[in-house]
Enzyme design. Structure first.
Site, PDB file in Angstrom:
ATOM      1  N   CYS A 119       1.158   1.108   9.044  1.00 50.11           N
ATOM      2  CA  CYS A 119       1.487   0.208   7.939  1.00 50.11           C
ATOM      3  C   CYS A 119       3.002   0.266   7.796  1.00 50.11           C
ATOM      4  O   CYS A 119       3.692   0.501   8.799  1.00 50.11           O
ATOM      5  CB  CYS A 119       0.752   0.610   6.656  1.00 50.11           C
ATOM      6  SG  CYS A 119       1.016   2.306   6.125  1.00 50.11           S
ATOM      7  N   ASN A 120       3.529   0.059   6.622  1.00 47.48           N
ATOM      8  CA  ASN A 120       4.984   0.093   6.468  1.00 47.48           C
ATOM      9  C   ASN A 120       5.514   1.518   6.576  1.00 47.48           C
ATOM     10  O   ASN A 120       6.326   1.833   7.436  1.00 47.48           O
ATOM     11  CB  ASN A 120       5.389  -0.527   5.133  1.00 47.48           C
ATOM     12  CG  ASN A 120       6.871  -0.874   5.090  1.00 47.48           C
ATOM     13  OD1 ASN A 120       7.635  -0.457   5.953  1.00 47.48           O
ATOM     14  ND2 ASN A 120       7.277  -1.643   4.096  1.00 47.48           N
TER      15      ASN A 120
END
Length: 227
Positions: A119-120
């Protein structure tokens, strides 16, 4: 096909840890959680050198829709991607979305591939999916699955809502296993009932045969007396 088989001793060591010594810089790197399954942040997915070094073939990109401009497939001509738009908040339903992630990871590993889940930041969102995968495929409790992943990537911290759903998913996957096992148990019970019924029918037939034999003997005796 799931992850390769892991011995109970090796699995115990993976759960209890410790993994390799953790440094702050490792937050920006990806770590191998299980054979063929890696977890990391956006930075790892942006480095073609890292992806090649880790022999990545598949990338599961999990992002909040607001991050679509930056968290996106970077090399679609070189890797197989799946993108899941998932809000990074405690109200987001992960259990409904998880089967898509599970299928993608399973297919990657079945093809002898290596999949990066990111994800980020690689802290809350993507780790929640990886913990659920590890829990289901190694048939662990949610605590053991969380410890196993955290021992490989020490910085993970799924938010409270995600953690609640991880706990709930333990009951869901165990119920699914029980349902899968039930038909086999039911077939065995049916076979036993059939054998019992057949034995009962045989016993009834034997009793009837004995009754007929007695009746026949009585008829013969009566006939002899008449003669």
């Amino acid at each position: 096909m799931a992850v390769p088989a892991i011995s109970s001793e090796a699995l115990r060591e993976m759960i209890q840890g410790p993994g390799e010594e953790w440094t702050y810089e490792m937050r920006r790197q990806c770590q191998e959680i299980l054979p063929g399954l890696l977890l990391g942040p956006l930075q790892a997915s942006k480095s073609i050198d890292t992806l090649r070094e880790k022999k990545i073939t598949h990338i599961l990109c999990i992002r909040d829709a607001k991050e679509a401009f930056s968290v996106r497939p970077r090399f679609p001509d070189q890797f197989v991607y799946m993108v899941l738009d998932v809000e990074d908040n405690e109200e987001q339903n992960l259990i409904r979305i998880y089967p898509q992630a599970n299928q993608f990871i399973e297919q990657a590993i079945a093809q002898n591939g290596r999949v990066l889940v990111h994800c980020n930041g690689g802290i809350s969102l993507s780790p929640a999916f990886v913990v659920m995968y590890v829990m289901q495929h190694l048939r662990l409790s949610w605590e053991d699955a969380l410890h196993l992943v955290q021992n490989r990537r020490y910085c993970i911290s799924p938010n409270g809502g995600f953690l609640t759903q991880i706990k709930e998913y333990e009951s869901i996957y165990k119920a699914s296993l029980a349902i899968q096992a039930y038909p086999r148990l039911d077939q065995g019970a049916t076979a036993r009932r059939k054998r019992d019924d057949e034995e009962d029918e045989d016993e009834i037939q034997r009793i009837e045969d004995r009754k007929r034999a007695l009746v026949d003997d009585d008829d013969d005796d009566d006939q002899m007396m008449m003669d």
